[in-house]
Design a protein around this motif. Structure first.
Motif, PDB file in Angstrom:
ATOM      1  N   THR A 254     -13.597  -5.443  -3.758  1.00 28.77           N
ATOM      2  CA  THR A 254     -12.857  -5.662  -2.509  1.00 28.77           C
ATOM      3  C   THR A 254     -13.011  -7.126  -2.136  1.00 28.77           C
ATOM      4  OG1 THR A 254     -13.163  -3.410  -1.695  1.00 28.77           O
ATOM      5  CG2 THR A 254     -12.715  -5.095  -0.051  1.00 28.77           C
ATOM      6  N   TRP A 255     -11.877  -7.764  -1.847  1.00 25.27           N
ATOM      7  CA  TRP A 255     -11.904  -9.194  -1.518  1.00 25.27           C
ATOM      8  C   TRP A 255     -11.082  -9.430  -0.262  1.00 25.27           C
ATOM      9  CZ3 TRP A 255      -7.523 -12.709  -2.621  1.00 25.27           C
ATOM     10  CH2 TRP A 255      -7.795 -14.026  -2.230  1.00 25.27           C
ATOM     11  N   LEU A 279     -10.472  -5.676  -9.015  1.00 28.85           N
ATOM     12  CA  LEU A 279     -10.148  -5.402  -7.616  1.00 28.85           C
ATOM     13  C   LEU A 279      -9.465  -4.050  -7.448  1.00 28.85           C
ATOM     14  CD1 LEU A 279      -8.704  -8.865  -6.447  1.00 28.85           C
ATOM     15  CD2 LEU A 279     -10.915  -7.861  -5.807  1.00 28.85           C
ATOM     16  N   ASP A 280      -9.870  -3.334  -6.399  1.00 27.00           N
ATOM     17  CA  ASP A 280      -9.108  -2.141  -6.025  1.00 27.00           C
ATOM     18  C   ASP A 280      -8.490  -2.271  -4.642  1.00 27.00           C
ATOM     19  OD1 ASP A 280     -11.215  -1.456  -4.228  1.00 27.00           O
ATOM     20  OD2 ASP A 280     -12.231  -0.364  -5.820  1.00 27.00           O
ATOM     21  N   GLU A 281      -8.843  -3.335  -3.898  1.00 33.90           N
ATOM     22  CA  GLU A 281      -8.144  -3.620  -2.640  1.00 33.90           C
ATOM     23  C   GLU A 281      -8.400  -5.073  -2.237  1.00 33.90           C
ATOM     24  OE1 GLU A 281      -9.433  -1.157   0.596  1.00 33.90           O
ATOM     25  OE2 GLU A 281     -11.506  -1.831   0.483  1.00 33.90           O
ATOM     26  N   GLU A 299       2.775  -7.112  -7.059  1.00 32.37           N
ATOM     27  CA  GLU A 299       3.545  -6.980  -8.290  1.00 32.37           C
ATOM     28  C   GLU A 299       2.813  -7.652  -9.455  1.00 32.37           C
ATOM     29  OE1 GLU A 299       7.974  -8.101 -10.098  1.00 32.37           O
ATOM     30  OE2 GLU A 299       7.455  -8.605  -8.036  1.00 32.37           O
ATOM     31  N   ARG A 300       2.199  -8.796  -9.201  1.00 30.66           N
ATOM     32  CA  ARG A 300       1.555  -9.528 -10.298  1.00 30.66           C
ATOM     33  C   ARG A 300       0.220  -8.926 -10.695  1.00 30.66           C
ATOM     34  NH1 ARG A 300      -0.464 -15.424 -11.400  1.00 30.66           N
ATOM     35  NH2 ARG A 300      -0.332 -15.303 -13.658  1.00 30.66           N
ATOM     36  N   PHE A 301      -0.564  -8.493  -9.699  1.00 25.50           N
ATOM     37  CA  PHE A 301      -1.926  -8.072  -9.996  1.00 25.50           C
ATOM     38  C   PHE A 301      -2.140  -6.562  -9.898  1.00 25.50           C
ATOM     39  CE2 PHE A 301      -2.334 -12.502  -8.515  1.00 25.50           C
ATOM     40  CZ  PHE A 301      -2.876 -13.054  -9.672  1.00 25.50           C
ATOM     41  N   GLY A 302      -1.136  -5.844  -9.388  1.00 24.24           N
ATOM     42  CA  GLY A 302      -1.233  -4.396  -9.342  1.00 24.24           C
ATOM     43  C   GLY A 302      -2.273  -3.851  -8.386  1.00 24.24           C
ATOM     44  N   VAL A 303      -2.604  -4.614  -7.360  1.00 27.45           N
ATOM     45  CA  VAL A 303      -3.607  -4.180  -6.389  1.00 27.45           C
ATOM     46  C   VAL A 303      -2.988  -4.222  -4.994  1.00 27.45           C
ATOM     47  CG1 VAL A 303      -4.525  -6.538  -6.207  1.00 27.45           C
ATOM     48  CG2 VAL A 303      -5.934  -4.611  -5.496  1.00 27.45           C
ATOM     49  N   PRO A 304      -3.222  -3.196  -4.177  1.00 29.75           N
ATOM     50  CA  PRO A 304      -2.632  -3.198  -2.831  1.00 29.75           C
ATOM     51  C   PRO A 304      -3.240  -4.272  -1.940  1.00 29.75           C
ATOM     52  CG  PRO A 304      -4.130  -1.341  -3.096  1.00 29.75           C
ATOM     53  CD  PRO A 304      -3.979  -1.970  -4.447  1.00 29.75           C
ATOM     54  N   VAL A 305      -2.400  -4.873  -1.113  1.00 31.64           N
ATOM     55  CA  VAL A 305      -2.852  -5.844  -0.126  1.00 31.64           C
ATOM     56  C   VAL A 305      -2.956  -5.121   1.206  1.00 31.64           C
ATOM     57  CG1 VAL A 305      -2.355  -8.011   1.057  1.00 31.64           C
ATOM     58  CG2 VAL A 305      -1.806  -7.757  -1.380  1.00 31.64           C
ATOM     59  N   ARG A 323      -7.062   3.526   3.294  1.00 32.30           N
ATOM     60  CA  ARG A 323      -7.737   3.247   2.024  1.00 32.30           C
ATOM     61  C   ARG A 323      -6.821   3.467   0.824  1.00 32.30           C
ATOM     62  NH1 ARG A 323     -10.682   1.254  -1.584  1.00 32.30           N
ATOM     63  NH2 ARG A 323     -12.836   1.849  -1.955  1.00 32.30           N
ATOM     64  N   ASP A 324      -5.800   4.340   0.979  1.00 32.64           N
ATOM     65  CA  ASP A 324      -4.908   4.617  -0.150  1.00 32.64           C
ATOM     66  C   ASP A 324      -3.918   3.486  -0.410  1.00 32.64           C
ATOM     67  OD1 ASP A 324      -3.079   4.845   1.903  1.00 32.64           O
ATOM     68  OD2 ASP A 324      -2.725   6.997   1.640  1.00 32.64           O
ATOM     69  N   GLY A 325      -3.962   2.427   0.416  1.00 33.97           N
ATOM     70  CA  GLY A 325      -3.091   1.278   0.199  1.00 33.97           C
ATOM     71  C   GLY A 325      -1.725   1.394   0.844  1.00 33.97           C
ATOM     72  N   HIS A 326      -1.451   2.503   1.530  1.00 41.31           N
ATOM     73  CA  HIS A 326      -0.139   2.634   2.188  1.00 41.31           C
ATOM     74  C   HIS A 326       0.011   1.561   3.264  1.00 41.31           C
ATOM     75  CE1 HIS A 326       3.407   4.322   3.991  1.00 41.31           C
ATOM     76  NE2 HIS A 326       2.802   4.370   5.163  1.00 41.31           N
ATOM     77  N   HIS A 327       1.146   0.896   3.251  1.00 43.92           N
ATOM     78  CA  HIS A 327       1.400  -0.199   4.178  1.00 43.92           C
ATOM     79  C   HIS A 327       2.757  -0.037   4.830  1.00 43.92           C
ATOM     80  CE1 HIS A 327       1.637  -4.181   5.932  1.00 43.92           C
ATOM     81  NE2 HIS A 327       2.734  -4.426   5.257  1.00 43.92           N
ATOM     82  N   VAL A 328       2.804  -0.236   6.129  1.00 45.16           N
ATOM     83  CA  VAL A 328       4.056  -0.248   6.884  1.00 45.16           C
ATOM     84  C   VAL A 328       4.465  -1.702   7.063  1.00 45.16           C
ATOM     85  CG1 VAL A 328       5.165   0.297   9.072  1.00 45.16           C
ATOM     86  CG2 VAL A 328       3.531   1.908   8.076  1.00 45.16           C
TER      87      VAL A 328
END
Length: 510
Positions: A254-255, A279-281, A299-305, A323-328
Motif C-alpha cells: 500500500t502506497w 502494490l494492491d492499493e 490502466e498501466r499498473f493494474g492497481v486501483p487508485v 477496500r475492493d477498489g470501487h471508485h465513484v
C-alpha cells in the motif's frame, strides 16, 4: 528492570475492541511485541528496525530528550529527513508526554522560525543550521550521539492520552500558519479504524514518501502500521524513479502518493509495470486527483487508485474508497466508520443529498472528537469548532450512497502536486515588498500537478515592479513550491463595491 514492567505498558492490551486505539503511543507497539518482537517494524534508508529495536530506541530517545531539558508538555520541534532518527524522536517525545512540532525541511528559514516562535518550542532537532531560531537547535549528529548514550530503560512517565501531543500546522485566511492541536488518543484513532475496517494484518507493507515531519504522516506510518503488527516503509525519495525503486525493493503493498507523482509514474519511460507489481492499493487525494490521471495509472499498473479526503484538523483521513477498489468518479470515498460527514447551509442546517454546502465532520460514535483547537488562537478555534463538530471550510456534498464529493476548497487553497499552498500566505510576503501595493494569488489548472501557483501584483504609486527580482526575493522567503510560477503586473486588481478583490475575474487577467 523487566522491559514489560513499564508505566502504562504492563502488558499488551488484548481487551480492546476492533477499531479501538491503544491508550497512548507508548502502547502502540504492544501487539507486535507480544506476537513477534523480531518482526520488522520500520524500513528506512538506514535499514530495517525490528519492533524490539524500535521499542528500545524510543525509550532511549525519551531519556535523551529528558537529558536535553525537555519535560512533559514542552514543545519539541524536528526538521529531519525521512529516516530512523525522526521516527525514533517522535516516539520518544510521545513517551515523554512532550508536544511534537514537525517543521518541513522545504520551508524557508523565516517560515521555520515562525513555527518555532508560534509553538514556543524549546528544542529543535535539525539536520541544517537555523540562525536566530529562538530555540535550542540540536544538530542531527549530536542527537544521534545523545540517543546512543541514553539508557534504554522506560522513562516511567504517566502520559495523559488527552493532553496536547502534536501540532499540525496549516494556514488560514491570515496567511500565517496555525497549529491544529491533537492528543495522543486522537493521533492513534485513525490508524486503529483503518486497520480494522480495511482488514490490515502483518502482511501489510505500507510505503510513504511524504515528509515524516508532517504530523499526518506520523499518524499514517508507524501509528497505523504497528496496530496491524506490520511494516512501515518510510521513503526518502519523492520522484518517480526513486519511489518505484522503493516499491520494487521493499515489496510495498500500500502506497500513499500525490496526484502529480501518479501522473509521472503513469507516463514514465523508465518505470515498468512490474516495478509496482507488489502494490494492491494506492491512496491519493480524491478531490485533488483528476480522473484521467487515476485512469492512466490504473490502466498501466493494474492497481486501483483509492480516493481519500483528509484534514489536518481531523486528523488525517476522513473518507476513503472501499477496500475492493470501487471508485465513484469525482468522489473521495465514504466516511470512516467512526465519523459522520454532512453538508450544511450558512445556518449549519443539514442539506439534502446532492446539495452543496460546507462540509462538517463529527463523531459517529463515542470514540472520536476533532482537534483540541488551534494553538494559541481561541478565535480561530471558535470559528472552526461548533461543539464537537469540525467546520472544514470545504465545499461539497454527499450522494445517495454516502460518498463525499469535495467540489471546491474554501479559503482558496491551492493544491500543487499534493502540497498545500495558501494564497494569503504568499500574498503576505508579496505585499511586504515596497514596490507592491496589492497582490492576488490563485491556482491555475495543470495536467500533471493539478494546479500551479499564479499571482497578479498591483504596483505602488510611481513604482515599477521587476518580476525577476520579485521572484528571486520570494525564493528567499518561501518554500520553492509556494513561489508563483507566473507573476503578472496589472494596473489595478478588480474589486467590488466593498473594496474586496473579485477573484472570479483574476484568471482572465493572466
Amino acid at each position: 528492570m523487566d522491559r514489560a514492567a513499564r508505566s502504562g505498558r504492563d502488558r499488551p492490551d488484548r481487551s480492546a475492541t476492533p477499531g479501538t486505539a491503544p491508550t497512548t503511543v507508548a502502547r502502540v507497539l504492544d501487539r507486535a511485541l507480544g506476537e513477534d518482537p523480531d518482526r520488522v517494524a520500520l524500513v528506512t534508508t538506514s535499514g530495517p528496525l525490528s519492533y524490539a529495536a524500535l521499542d528500545r530506541l524510543a525509550d532511549r530517545a525519551a531519556r535523551a530528550l529528558h537529558g536535553l531539558g525537555v519535560r512533559t508538555g514542552d514543545r519539541v520541534a524536528a526538521s529531519l529527513p525521512n529516516d530512523q532518527d525522526v521516527v525514533v524522536a517522535f516516539h520518544g517525545a510521545m513517551r515523554l508526554g512532550a508536544v511534537w512540532v514537525g517543521v518541513n525541511r522545504a520551508l524557508a528559514p523565516p517560515e521555520q522560525r515562525h513555527l518555532l516562535a508560534d509553538s514556543g518550542a524549546t528544542l529543535m532537532l535539525s539536520d541544517h543550521p537555523l540562525p536566530d531560531a529562538g530555540a535550542r537547535v540540536v544538530e542531527l549528529a549530536a542527537w544521534q550521539a545523545a540517543v546512543r548514550a541514553a539508557d534504554d530503560r522506560p522513562i516511567g512517565i504517566d502520559v495523559d492520552p488527552d493532553a496536547p501531543a502534536g501540532l499540525a500546522y496549516t494556514s488560514g485566511t491570515t496567511g500565517r500558519p496555525k497549529g491544529a492541536v491533537h492528543s495522543q488518543r486522537n493521533l492513534l484513532l485513525p490508524g486503529a479504524v483503518l486497520v480494522a475496517s480495511r482488514g490490515y494484518g502483518p502482511e501489510l507493507r505500507k510505503g510513504d514518501c511524504f515528509p515524516f515531519t508532517v504530523l499526518n504522516m506520523a499518524v499514517l506510518t508507524t501509528l497505523l502500521v504497528s496496530q496491524a503488527a506490520a511494516t512501515s516503509i518510510v521513503m526518502d525519495r519523492i520522484d518517480a524513479d526513486g519511489v518505484a525503486d522503493w516499491i520494487r525493493r521493499e515489496r510495498v503493498t500500500t502506497w500513499n502518493g500525490p496526484p502529480a507523482l501518479l501522473h509521472s509514474l503513469a507516463r514514465s519511460t523508465t518505470v515498468a509495470p512490474d516495478d509496482l507489481g507488489s502494490l494492491d492499493e494506492v491512496w491519493t487525494g480524491g478531490a485533488d486527483c483528476p480522473e484521467p490521471i487515476r485512469a492512466a495509472f490504473t490502466e498501466r499498473f493494474g492497481v486501483p487508485v483509492v480516493a481519500t479526503y483528509g484534514l489536518s484538523e481531523a486528523p488525517t483521513v476522513v473518507s476513503i474508497d472501499d477496500r475492493d477498489g470501487h471508485h465513484v468518479p469525482g468522489a473521495s470515498g465514504r466516511p470512516l466508520p467512526h465519523l459522520s460527514v454532512r453538508a450544511t447551509d450558512d445556518a449549519g442546517r443539514t442539506l439534502p443529498v446532492g446539495r452543496t454546502g460546507e462540509l462538517r465532520v463529527r463523531a459517529a460514535d463515542d470514540r472520536y472528537r476533532p482537534m483540541l483547537g488551534y494553538w494559541g488562537r481561541p478565535e480561530a478555534t471558535a470559528a472552526a469548532l461548533d461543539g464537537d463538530e469540525l467546520r472544514t471550510g470545504d465545499l461539497g456534498h454527499l450522494d445517495e450512497d454516502g460518498y463525499v464529493h469535495v467540489v471546491d476548497r474554501a479559503n482558496l487553497l491551492i493544491i500543487r502536486g499534493g502540497a498545500n499552498v495558501y494564497p494569503a500566505e504568499v500574498e503576505r510576503v508579496l505585499v511586504a515588498r515596497p514596490d507592491v501595493a496589492a497582490a492576488a494569488v490563485f491556482g491555475v489548472p495543470d495536467e500533471r500537478l493539478g494546479e500551479r501557483v499564479a499571482a497578479l501584483v498591483e504596483p505602488g504609486e510611481g513604482a515599477t515592479i521587476d518580476v525577476e527580482a520579485l521572484t528571486a526575493a520570494l525564493r528567499g522567503e518561501l518554500a520553492a513550491y509556494k513561489v508563483p510560477e507566473r507573476i503578472t503586473v496589472v494596473e489595478a486588481l478588480p474589486r467590488n463595491a466593498m473594496g474586496k478583490i473579485v477573484r472570479a475575474e483574476l484568471p482572465a487577467l493572466l
